[in-house]
Design a protein around this motif. Structure first.
Motif, PDB file in Angstrom:
ATOM      1  N   ARG A  13       0.811  -1.205   0.000  1.00 49.22           N
ATOM      2  CA  ARG A  13       0.000   0.000   0.000  1.00 49.22           C
ATOM      3  C   ARG A  13       0.849   1.261   0.000  1.00 49.22           C
ATOM      4  NH1 ARG A  13      -2.371   3.924   3.107  1.00 49.22           N
ATOM      5  NH2 ARG A  13      -4.595   4.362   2.715  1.00 49.22           N
ATOM      6  N   ALA A  14       1.856   1.301   0.850  1.00 51.41           N
ATOM      7  CA  ALA A  14       2.649   2.522   0.974  1.00 51.41           C
ATOM      8  C   ALA A  14       3.351   2.868  -0.330  1.00 51.41           C
ATOM      9  CB  ALA A  14       3.668   2.364   2.095  1.00 51.41           C
ATOM     10  N   THR A  15       3.875   1.877  -1.017  1.00 54.59           N
ATOM     11  CA  THR A  15       4.578   2.133  -2.271  1.00 54.59           C
ATOM     12  C   THR A  15       3.641   2.752  -3.298  1.00 54.59           C
ATOM     13  OG1 THR A  15       6.126   0.307  -1.873  1.00 54.59           O
ATOM     14  CG2 THR A  15       5.860   1.049  -4.155  1.00 54.59           C
ATOM     15  N   ILE A  16       2.460   2.179  -3.450  1.00 54.01           N
ATOM     16  CA  ILE A  16       1.517   2.666  -4.465  1.00 54.01           C
ATOM     17  C   ILE A  16       0.951   4.025  -4.075  1.00 54.01           C
ATOM     18  CG2 ILE A  16      -0.698   2.173  -5.563  1.00 54.01           C
ATOM     19  CD1 ILE A  16       0.151  -0.853  -5.308  1.00 54.01           C
ATOM     20  N   TYR A  17       0.607   4.200  -2.815  1.00 52.11           N
ATOM     21  CA  TYR A  17       0.059   5.489  -2.388  1.00 52.11           C
ATOM     22  C   TYR A  17       1.113   6.594  -2.473  1.00 52.11           C
ATOM     23  CZ  TYR A  17      -4.675   4.226  -0.998  1.00 52.11           C
ATOM     24  OH  TYR A  17      -5.999   3.871  -1.015  1.00 52.11           O
ATOM     25  N   ASP A  18       2.371   6.270  -2.158  1.00 50.05           N
ATOM     26  CA  ASP A  18       3.440   7.265  -2.309  1.00 50.05           C
ATOM     27  C   ASP A  18       3.631   7.626  -3.774  1.00 50.05           C
ATOM     28  OD1 ASP A  18       3.830   7.218   0.411  1.00 50.05           O
ATOM     29  OD2 ASP A  18       5.683   6.046   0.347  1.00 50.05           O
TER      30      ASP A  18
ATOM     31  N   TRP B 173      -4.450   0.620  -8.296  1.00 50.22           N
ATOM     32  CA  TRP B 173      -3.513  -0.511  -8.404  1.00 50.22           C
ATOM     33  C   TRP B 173      -3.478  -1.291  -7.090  1.00 50.22           C
ATOM     34  CZ3 TRP B 173      -0.503  -0.967 -13.036  1.00 50.22           C
ATOM     35  CH2 TRP B 173       0.395  -2.036 -13.051  1.00 50.22           C
ATOM     36  N   HIS B 174      -3.654  -0.582  -5.987  1.00 53.04           N
ATOM     37  CA  HIS B 174      -3.749  -1.243  -4.685  1.00 53.04           C
ATOM     38  C   HIS B 174      -5.190  -1.584  -4.335  1.00 53.04           C
ATOM     39  CE1 HIS B 174      -4.497  -1.153  -0.313  1.00 53.04           C
ATOM     40  NE2 HIS B 174      -3.386  -1.860  -0.243  1.00 53.04           N
ATOM     41  N   ASP B 175      -6.069  -0.599  -4.437  1.00 52.83           N
ATOM     42  CA  ASP B 175      -7.429  -0.751  -3.917  1.00 52.83           C
ATOM     43  C   ASP B 175      -8.247  -1.764  -4.707  1.00 52.83           C
ATOM     44  OD1 ASP B 175      -6.603   1.228  -2.196  1.00 52.83           O
ATOM     45  OD2 ASP B 175      -7.778   2.820  -3.133  1.00 52.83           O
ATOM     46  N   ASN B 176      -7.998  -1.861  -6.005  1.00 56.56           N
ATOM     47  CA  ASN B 176      -8.736  -2.790  -6.871  1.00 56.56           C
ATOM     48  C   ASN B 176      -7.821  -3.875  -7.423  1.00 56.56           C
ATOM     49  OD1 ASN B 176     -10.892  -1.074  -6.461  1.00 56.56           O
ATOM     50  ND2 ASN B 176     -10.753  -0.096  -8.464  1.00 56.56           N
ATOM     51  N   TRP B 177      -6.779  -4.195  -6.676  1.00 55.28           N
ATOM     52  CA  TRP B 177      -5.714  -5.030  -7.239  1.00 55.28           C
ATOM     53  C   TRP B 177      -6.231  -6.355  -7.793  1.00 55.28           C
ATOM     54  CZ3 TRP B 177      -3.648  -9.819  -6.638  1.00 55.28           C
ATOM     55  CH2 TRP B 177      -2.449 -10.044  -7.316  1.00 55.28           C
ATOM     56  N   ILE B 178      -7.134  -7.007  -7.092  1.00 54.17           N
ATOM     57  CA  ILE B 178      -7.584  -8.323  -7.542  1.00 54.17           C
ATOM     58  C   ILE B 178      -8.271  -8.237  -8.902  1.00 54.17           C
ATOM     59  CG2 ILE B 178      -9.886  -8.394  -6.489  1.00 54.17           C
ATOM     60  CD1 ILE B 178      -7.205 -11.210  -6.501  1.00 54.17           C
TER      61      ILE B 178
END
Length: 206
Positions: free
Chosen positions: A55-60, A75-80
């Motif tokens: 999460r931190a990598t994508i949000y940053d 990319w994180h929130d809807n990753w599946i």
């Protein structure tokens, strides 16, 4: 040559991995192409695959491009939704090998957090005898060191490993260490290879 261990890649071998397809459906192809041209999303994902926080990598990364913030966070929130569907024939081959008593392991470029999401959604990811996950190893294919680490962990000589991956450079790196490689272009070709190696019968490889 004898095969004593079969190793599967996961992305585009057992699970389709096509972020572009998801973004096309959500924001449209034109906007997706503009975003991917400006933002190195696959480079961002490589950091996750190397063991950085999911999460931190994508949000940053999203904060670097505020006009794409919501889309990058997907990319994180809807990753599946980026990693679907399962490739059912490949899953059947995995299970047929295990039912036949063939040791089966996984070697995958995958983040720790993203793999946890995938494992919750795709229970067959728990069925390997051993899993070599790049985020945990902090090495990614095709770095020769990741193959050396697998050899040290897997319990089989390199020459007796058959490895399926969808990327030619990953297969080439494995073969350079003496592994037997199969460039995955679809489950039927992989099934045919397993039959040719005597690991499954034609009926088992359906």
């Amino acid at each position: 040559m004898t095969v004593d261990l079969v190793i599967f890649d996961i992305g585009n071998v057992l699970i389709e991995w096509n972020p572009e397809r998801h973004y096309d459906a959500v924001i449209g192809q034109k906007r997706r192409e503009a975003m991917f041209a400006e933002v190195d999303l696959h480079g961002m994902n490589e950091l996750v695959d190397r063991g950085e926080d999911f999460r931190a990598t994508i949000y940053d990364w999203a904060e670097k491009y505020p006009h794409w913030r919501d889309e990058i966070r997907m990319w994180h929130d809807n990753w599946i939704k980026l990693a679907r569907p399962a490739i059912d024939h490949s899953v059947r081959l995995l299970r047929a090998l295990r039912a036949h008593g063939v040791p089966v392991q996984a070697l995958t470029n995958f983040g720790i957090g993203s793999f946890a999401v995938a494992e919750a959604h795709y229970p067959f990811l728990k069925e390997f005898d051993l899993r070599h996950i790049s985020g945990e190893m902090r090495l990614i294919k095709p770095d020769p060191q990741i193959y050396a680490a697998v050899e040290a962990r897997c319990g089989f000589p390199a020459s007796n490993i058959l490895f399926a991956d969808d990327r030619a450079e990953n297969i080439a790196a494995a073969e350079a260490r003496g592994w037997q490689g199969h460039l995955f272009g679809g489950p039927q070709g992989w099934a045919d290879r397993l039959v040719a190696e005597g690991l499954l019968s034609p009926a088992e490889a359906v």
